[in-house]
Design an enzyme around this catalytic site. Sequence first.
Site, PDB file in Angstrom:
ATOM      1  N   LEU A   1      33.360  34.726  49.813  1.00  0.00           N
ATOM      2  CA  LEU A   1      34.069  35.146  51.028  1.00  0.00           C
ATOM      3  C   LEU A   1      34.806  33.938  51.594  1.00  0.00           C
ATOM      4  CD1 LEU A   1      33.799  37.874  52.518  1.00  0.00           C
ATOM      5  CD2 LEU A   1      31.989  36.859  53.899  1.00  0.00           C
ATOM      6  N   HIS A   2      36.100  34.035  51.790  1.00  0.00           N
ATOM      7  CA  HIS A   2      36.784  32.910  52.446  1.00  0.00           C
ATOM      8  C   HIS A   2      38.148  33.246  53.037  1.00  0.00           C
ATOM      9  CE1 HIS A   2      39.110  32.756  48.748  1.00  0.00           C
ATOM     10  NE2 HIS A   2      39.966  31.967  49.351  1.00  0.00           N
ATOM     11  N   ARG A   3      38.647  34.462  52.849  1.00  0.00           N
ATOM     12  CA  ARG A   3      39.989  34.779  53.368  1.00  0.00           C
ATOM     13  C   ARG A   3      40.020  34.554  54.862  1.00  0.00           C
ATOM     14  NH1 ARG A   3      41.911  35.272  48.908  1.00  0.00           N
ATOM     15  NH2 ARG A   3      43.021  33.507  49.768  1.00  0.00           N
TER      16      ARG A   3
ATOM     17  N   ASP B   1      36.353  38.453  48.426  1.00  0.00           N
ATOM     18  CA  ASP B   1      37.707  38.609  48.968  1.00  0.00           C
ATOM     19  C   ASP B   1      38.646  37.604  48.314  1.00  0.00           C
ATOM     20  OD1 ASP B   1      37.065  36.217  50.192  1.00  0.00           O
ATOM     21  OD2 ASP B   1      37.165  36.973  52.238  1.00  0.00           O
TER      22      ASP B   1
END
Length: 367
Positions: free
Chosen positions: A206-208, A287
């Site tokens: 997850l990092h967007r 993501d």
Amino acid sequence: MKLSIILGTRPEIIKLSPIIRILEKTNIDWHIIHTNQHYSENMDKIFFEELNLPKPKYNLNIGSGTHGEQTGKMLIKIEKVLLKEKPNVVIVQGDTNTVLAGALVASKLKIEVAHVEAGLRSFDKNMPEEINRVLTDHISSYLFAPTEKAKDNLLNEGIEENKIFVVGNTIVDATLQNLKIAEKNTFVREFFENITNMEDYFLLTLHRAENVDNEERLKNIIDGIIKVIDIFDKTIIFPIHPRTKKRLEEFNLLEKLKSNKKIKIIEPVGYLEFLMLEKNAELILTDSGGVQEEACILKIPCITLRDNTERPETVEVGANILVGDNKEKLINAVEIMLNKERDWENPFGDGKSGERIIKILHGNIER
Ligand code: UD1
Ligand code: UDP
């Protein structure tokens, strides 16, 4: 002919590695300019080491900052290097601020830009990456599109067909080359056995920015993940991106996650370790752009925690489902994907994209 490769973040290092490996075997004059947009050891140095890449000739030490600050510093420093090196072509890959800065400086200096992974579109201008992609494509001379769909996106925006080359995605080259190396590496196997305890697990990344910088969205996603654990009784392995760690701490969500015994939060891992985690996962929740592609290539069902994707091919072949931050959609998708036949075709090419790109550049520039 002289080539400057400009890179700066984890996915660029990984996806440009097949091109670098080929260049090393030629007599072409080339070098790497590293903006150091990513600088933590496990977001940067580990990839140069594991992928056996040469040290960049220039390290611009840009680091983190607001978009304007980071991109602006890059423009100033990249210009100085390109004025000195005078390459015929600058190669950039993907959609980061490094890509936009590299392409912008080169095009103003009348140096041709080769954009690897051109033509991807989420059609969502809220993503900084979408802005970077569109702008870079419109100032590039060589648009290396991974798929016909990406080519169509470029044609629809009026980009001349003779600049577009459908070559596949270099992530296939990188995945196939390095999975073999990972599986044979004793250290990587030991890491894998320790982390997974040899039990079934889902892999999460997850990092967007639009997910993790938004408190409500991030909370929804975390609640969804906890629900998935409760319903499906699975361990989740979560190599955490530094941006996400920072936000989870800021929003007081990290302790909640850490208190759940079924979630294993670990620091970001090297590419070989990550490929092993992907290859052996029951499901991948992400993501990330590159992870959606790798899941599809490795035939691991993927659930994307976004409302849209610039990799629609993965959804069309049945390898990926988009669920956004919606808990019900997530749980439904897990049920579907756990029973999914892994019979789809990889839409991103045959693992020879790097070779094709260098052949095209060589042929065109020598003429
Ligand atoms: C960047 C790219 C994104 C890409 C991602 C790959 C842009 C606009 N975004 O996002 O498209 O998917 O890289 O991972 O170019 N940080 C560290 N150590 C590092 C790097 C970052 O601690 O080595 C932390 C810093 O707190 C920094 C934050 O992460 O402020 C965000 O870093 P940044 O490079 O701005 O964006 P990414 O989220 O990494
Ligand atoms: N990756 C890795 N270690 C990790 C997480 C990801 O090596 O702990 C690799 C992954 O295999 C993929 C790339 O990083 O090739 C994706 O990078 P990221 O998700 O940061 O960026 P994006 O692809 O979304 O731009």
